[in-house]
Design a protein around this motif. Structure first.
Motif, PDB file in Angstrom:
ATOM      1  N   GLU A  58       0.842  -1.207   0.000  1.00  0.00           N
ATOM      2  CA  GLU A  58       0.000   0.000   0.000  1.00  0.00           C
ATOM      3  C   GLU A  58       0.873   1.250   0.000  1.00  0.00           C
ATOM      4  O   GLU A  58       0.623   2.197  -0.757  1.00  0.00           O
ATOM      5  CB  GLU A  58      -0.904   0.031   1.237  1.00  0.00           C
ATOM      6  N   SER A  94      -7.086   0.390  -4.052  1.00  0.00           N
ATOM      7  CA  SER A  94      -8.396  -0.075  -3.600  1.00  0.00           C
ATOM      8  C   SER A  94      -8.362  -1.580  -3.305  1.00  0.00           C
ATOM      9  O   SER A  94      -8.887  -2.046  -2.285  1.00  0.00           O
ATOM     10  CB  SER A  94      -9.451   0.238  -4.661  1.00  0.00           C
ATOM     11  N   GLN A  95      -7.743  -2.348  -4.194  1.00  0.00           N
ATOM     12  CA  GLN A  95      -7.634  -3.803  -4.005  1.00  0.00           C
ATOM     13  C   GLN A  95      -6.782  -4.126  -2.780  1.00  0.00           C
ATOM     14  O   GLN A  95      -7.116  -5.022  -1.999  1.00  0.00           O
ATOM     15  CB  GLN A  95      -7.052  -4.460  -5.257  1.00  0.00           C
ATOM     16  N   GLN A  97      -6.379  -2.307  -0.114  1.00  0.00           N
ATOM     17  CA  GLN A  97      -7.143  -1.973   1.087  1.00  0.00           C
ATOM     18  C   GLN A  97      -8.136  -3.078   1.413  1.00  0.00           C
ATOM     19  O   GLN A  97      -8.319  -3.445   2.573  1.00  0.00           O
ATOM     20  CB  GLN A  97      -7.841  -0.624   0.912  1.00  0.00           C
ATOM     21  N   LYS A  98      -8.772  -3.629   0.385  1.00  0.00           N
ATOM     22  CA  LYS A  98      -9.687  -4.762   0.593  1.00  0.00           C
ATOM     23  C   LYS A  98      -8.912  -5.976   1.098  1.00  0.00           C
ATOM     24  O   LYS A  98      -9.344  -6.665   2.023  1.00  0.00           O
ATOM     25  CB  LYS A  98     -10.425  -5.098  -0.702  1.00  0.00           C
TER      26      LYS A  98
END
Length: 127
Positions: A58, A94-95, A97-98
């Protein structure tokens, strides 16, 4: 079960759920981590390493996103490609974070299982 639970991991309490969790967590780490037997014997440590790995990815993605407009033109990258890179980094962020939420869910389930087995072991030792 939270919506953050990864599709590839069986639900806690079902047959082979821990093995599916371990396999999924291993996929999040560099391949060389498979050579460390401690991570296989202690799935909560494997989950911890996966959490750290995802956090680092991240951070790297945020840096790439933050510096793209300044650094990529100097490398001769066309503006249209830079826009594609920025879009890619936003999707990846985004991926990630998921994935971080999924790792946390699996980690919590593994820790609960380990805590439960420690309690059972301590009761057995007292007898």
């Amino acid at each position: 079960m939270t919506t953050d639970w990864p599709n590839y991991v069986k639900k806690p309490g079902t047959r082979d759920w821990q093995r599916s969790a371990i396999e999924w967590l291993r996929q999040l780490l560099p391949a060389r981590y498979a050579t460390y037997p401690t991570l296989s014997r202690f799935p909560v440590l494997l989950a911890r390493q996966a959490q750290i790995q995802v956090q680092q990815e991240e951070q790297m993605t945020r840096i790439a996103l933050r510096t793209a407009r300044a650094e990529l033109p100097r490398m001769g990258v066309p503006e249209s490609v830079i826009e594609h890179m920025i879009t890619m980094h936003l999707l990846e962020l985004s991926q990630l974070q998921k994935t971080a939420r999924s790792v946390q869910a699996v980690s919590s389930a593994l820790a609960s299982r380990q805590l439960g087995s420690c309690i059972v072991d301590s009761h057995a030792q007292r007898r």
